[in-house]
Motif scaffolding. Structure first.
Motif, PDB file in Angstrom:
ATOM      1  N   PRO A  48       5.999 -22.749  -1.980  1.00 27.23           N
ATOM      2  CA  PRO A  48       5.007 -22.369  -2.983  1.00 27.23           C
ATOM      3  C   PRO A  48       5.586 -22.357  -4.389  1.00 27.23           C
ATOM      4  CG  PRO A  48       5.820 -20.438  -1.876  1.00 27.23           C
ATOM      5  CD  PRO A  48       6.408 -21.614  -1.164  1.00 27.23           C
ATOM      6  N   ASP A  49       4.699 -22.490  -5.356  1.00 26.79           N
ATOM      7  CA  ASP A  49       5.099 -22.379  -6.757  1.00 26.79           C
ATOM      8  C   ASP A  49       5.294 -20.912  -7.143  1.00 26.79           C
ATOM      9  OD1 ASP A  49       4.817 -25.229  -7.479  1.00 26.79           O
ATOM     10  OD2 ASP A  49       2.722 -24.854  -6.945  1.00 26.79           O
ATOM     11  N   GLU A  50       4.625 -20.049  -6.401  1.00 32.99           N
ATOM     12  CA  GLU A  50       4.661 -18.622  -6.730  1.00 32.99           C
ATOM     13  C   GLU A  50       4.488 -17.807  -5.449  1.00 32.99           C
ATOM     14  OE1 GLU A  50       2.477 -16.661 -10.245  1.00 32.99           O
ATOM     15  OE2 GLU A  50       1.048 -16.612  -8.594  1.00 32.99           O
ATOM     16  N   ILE A  51       5.241 -16.712  -5.345  1.00 31.24           N
ATOM     17  CA  ILE A  51       5.082 -15.777  -4.238  1.00 31.24           C
ATOM     18  C   ILE A  51       4.829 -14.398  -4.836  1.00 31.24           C
ATOM     19  CG2 ILE A  51       6.146 -14.649  -2.257  1.00 31.24           C
ATOM     20  CD1 ILE A  51       7.924 -17.062  -1.893  1.00 31.24           C
ATOM     21  N   LYS A  52       3.808 -13.735  -4.342  1.00 32.01           N
ATOM     22  CA  LYS A  52       3.533 -12.358  -4.756  1.00 32.01           C
ATOM     23  C   LYS A  52       3.890 -11.463  -3.579  1.00 32.01           C
ATOM     24  CE  LYS A  52      -0.068 -13.531  -8.007  1.00 32.01           C
ATOM     25  NZ  LYS A  52      -1.431 -13.279  -8.465  1.00 32.01           N
ATOM     26  N   PHE A  53       4.731 -10.488  -3.838  1.00 27.50           N
ATOM     27  CA  PHE A  53       5.164  -9.556  -2.813  1.00 27.50           C
ATOM     28  C   PHE A  53       4.388  -8.257  -2.945  1.00 27.50           C
ATOM     29  CE2 PHE A  53       8.797 -12.310  -3.459  1.00 27.50           C
ATOM     30  CZ  PHE A  53       9.177 -12.594  -2.166  1.00 27.50           C
ATOM     31  N   TYR A  54       3.857  -7.797  -1.830  1.00 33.52           N
ATOM     32  CA  TYR A  54       3.144  -6.529  -1.785  1.00 33.52           C
ATOM     33  C   TYR A  54       3.824  -5.647  -0.750  1.00 33.52           C
ATOM     34  CZ  TYR A  54      -0.489  -9.114  -4.215  1.00 33.52           C
ATOM     35  OH  TYR A  54      -1.175  -9.872  -5.115  1.00 33.52           O
ATOM     36  N   PRO A  55       4.624  -4.685  -1.194  1.00 36.78           N
ATOM     37  CA  PRO A  55       5.278  -3.827  -0.215  1.00 36.78           C
ATOM     38  C   PRO A  55       4.235  -2.999   0.540  1.00 36.78           C
ATOM     39  CG  PRO A  55       5.655  -3.009  -2.432  1.00 36.78           C
ATOM     40  CD  PRO A  55       4.942  -4.320  -2.559  1.00 36.78           C
ATOM     41  N   THR A  56       4.513  -2.735   1.785  1.00 37.59           N
ATOM     42  CA  THR A  56       3.604  -1.931   2.593  1.00 37.59           C
ATOM     43  C   THR A  56       3.652  -0.493   2.110  1.00 37.59           C
ATOM     44  OG1 THR A  56       3.947  -3.372   4.479  1.00 37.59           O
ATOM     45  CG2 THR A  56       3.070  -1.186   4.936  1.00 37.59           C
ATOM     46  N   SER A  57       2.509   0.064   1.845  1.00 35.22           N
ATOM     47  CA  SER A  57       2.406   1.463   1.434  1.00 35.22           C
ATOM     48  C   SER A  57       1.842   2.275   2.586  1.00 35.22           C
ATOM     49  CB  SER A  57       1.470   1.602   0.222  1.00 35.22           C
ATOM     50  OG  SER A  57       1.984   0.908  -0.884  1.00 35.22           O
ATOM     51  N   VAL A  58       2.501   3.361   2.892  1.00 33.50           N
ATOM     52  CA  VAL A  58       2.033   4.258   3.942  1.00 33.50           C
ATOM     53  C   VAL A  58       1.297   5.407   3.256  1.00 33.50           C
ATOM     54  CG1 VAL A  58       2.705   5.724   5.878  1.00 33.50           C
ATOM     55  CG2 VAL A  58       3.961   3.608   5.420  1.00 33.50           C
ATOM     56  N   ILE A  59      -0.005   5.456   3.466  1.00 33.40           N
ATOM     57  CA  ILE A  59      -0.858   6.418   2.777  1.00 33.40           C
ATOM     58  C   ILE A  59      -1.323   7.475   3.783  1.00 33.40           C
ATOM     59  CG2 ILE A  59      -3.006   6.670   1.472  1.00 33.40           C
ATOM     60  CD1 ILE A  59      -2.610   3.659   0.723  1.00 33.40           C
ATOM     61  N   PRO A  60      -1.184   8.767   3.428  1.00 29.65           N
ATOM     62  CA  PRO A  60      -1.621   9.827   4.344  1.00 29.65           C
ATOM     63  C   PRO A  60      -3.081   9.656   4.777  1.00 29.65           C
ATOM     64  CG  PRO A  60      -0.388  10.759   2.520  1.00 29.65           C
ATOM     65  CD  PRO A  60      -0.610   9.303   2.198  1.00 29.65           C
ATOM     66  N   ASN A  61      -3.359  10.163   5.972  1.00 25.01           N
ATOM     67  CA  ASN A  61      -4.711  10.146   6.550  1.00 25.01           C
ATOM     68  C   ASN A  61      -5.219   8.741   6.854  1.00 25.01           C
ATOM     69  OD1 ASN A  61      -4.912  13.020   6.391  1.00 25.01           O
ATOM     70  ND2 ASN A  61      -5.337  12.798   4.213  1.00 25.01           N
ATOM     71  N   THR A  62      -4.299   7.828   7.170  1.00 18.40           N
ATOM     72  CA  THR A  62      -4.684   6.484   7.593  1.00 18.40           C
ATOM     73  C   THR A  62      -4.060   6.218   8.955  1.00 18.40           C
ATOM     74  OG1 THR A  62      -2.763   5.397   6.585  1.00 18.40           O
ATOM     75  CG2 THR A  62      -4.731   5.650   5.197  1.00 18.40           C
ATOM     76  N   GLU A  63      -4.546   5.198   9.635  1.00 19.91           N
ATOM     77  CA  GLU A  63      -3.979   4.854  10.935  1.00 19.91           C
ATOM     78  C   GLU A  63      -2.521   4.451  10.808  1.00 19.91           C
ATOM     79  OE1 GLU A  63      -4.854   1.814  14.645  1.00 19.91           O
ATOM     80  OE2 GLU A  63      -6.423   2.184  13.174  1.00 19.91           O
ATOM     81  N   LEU A  64      -2.167   3.751   9.748  1.00 18.84           N
ATOM     82  CA  LEU A  64      -0.781   3.349   9.537  1.00 18.84           C
ATOM     83  C   LEU A  64       0.107   4.568   9.359  1.00 18.84           C
ATOM     84  CD1 LEU A  64       1.243   1.056   9.234  1.00 18.84           C
ATOM     85  CD2 LEU A  64       0.679   0.967   6.804  1.00 18.84           C
ATOM     86  N   TYR A  65      -0.395   5.580   8.696  1.00 17.43           N
ATOM     87  CA  TYR A  65       0.379   6.814   8.505  1.00 17.43           C
ATOM     88  C   TYR A  65       0.659   7.486   9.842  1.00 17.43           C
ATOM     89  CZ  TYR A  65       1.692  11.402   6.664  1.00 17.43           C
ATOM     90  OH  TYR A  65       2.360  12.559   6.366  1.00 17.43           O
ATOM     91  N   THR A  66      -0.348   7.510  10.711  1.00 20.44           N
ATOM     92  CA  THR A  66      -0.179   8.088  12.042  1.00 20.44           C
ATOM     93  C   THR A  66       0.886   7.321  12.820  1.00 20.44           C
ATOM     94  OG1 THR A  66      -2.496   8.783  12.050  1.00 20.44           O
ATOM     95  CG2 THR A  66      -1.373   8.724  14.177  1.00 20.44           C
ATOM     96  N   LEU A  67       0.823   5.996  12.772  1.00 25.46           N
ATOM     97  CA  LEU A  67       1.836   5.187  13.445  1.00 25.46           C
ATOM     98  C   LEU A  67       3.216   5.438  12.861  1.00 25.46           C
ATOM     99  CD1 LEU A  67      -0.171   1.858  13.678  1.00 25.46           C
ATOM    100  CD2 LEU A  67       0.482   3.336  15.588  1.00 25.46           C
ATOM    101  N   TYR A  68       3.284   5.578  11.559  1.00 24.64           N
ATOM    102  CA  TYR A  68       4.554   5.841  10.875  1.00 24.64           C
ATOM    103  C   TYR A  68       5.159   7.158  11.373  1.00 24.64           C
ATOM    104  CZ  TYR A  68       7.757   7.070   7.085  1.00 24.64           C
ATOM    105  OH  TYR A  68       8.847   7.460   6.358  1.00 24.64           O
ATOM    106  N   LEU A  69       4.323   8.183  11.512  1.00 16.53           N
ATOM    107  CA  LEU A  69       4.816   9.483  11.980  1.00 16.53           C
ATOM    108  C   LEU A  69       5.301   9.427  13.413  1.00 16.53           C
ATOM    109  CD1 LEU A  69       2.198  11.932  10.417  1.00 16.53           C
ATOM    110  CD2 LEU A  69       4.529  11.441   9.614  1.00 16.53           C
ATOM    111  N   GLU A  70       4.656   8.599  14.234  1.00 18.29           N
ATOM    112  CA  GLU A  70       5.058   8.474  15.639  1.00 18.29           C
ATOM    113  C   GLU A  70       6.381   7.762  15.748  1.00 18.29           C
ATOM    114  OE1 GLU A  70       1.817   6.563  17.609  1.00 18.29           O
ATOM    115  OE2 GLU A  70       0.507   8.295  17.394  1.00 18.29           O
TER     116      GLU A  70
END
Length: 70
Positions: A48-70
């Protein structure tokens, strides 16, 4: 993507490392594959000519947050 590039389009991709189920090695391999995937002809890799990086954010009260805690 190569056809688009031939017609003058700029190729930009978005990458989100650190997603659930991934790890540092998988993320690094993804970055390498973008430029050097052995299963794709060298002149057909994404490169690619350009890559945009978006780091994963773990936000409280989300399913990802629950998985993160486990």
């Amino acid at each position: 993507m190569n056809r688009l590039r031939q017609y003058g389009f700029k190729i930009s991709i978005h990458i989100m490392p650190g997603l659930y189920g991934s790890n540092v090695d998988k993320d690094i391999q993804t970055f390498r594959d973008i430029y050097t995937d052995k299963n794709i002809k060298p002149d057909k890799n994404i490169k690619p000519d350009e890559i945009k990086f978006y780091p994963t954010s773990v936000i409280p009260n989300t399913e990802l947050y629950t998985l993160y805690l486990e």
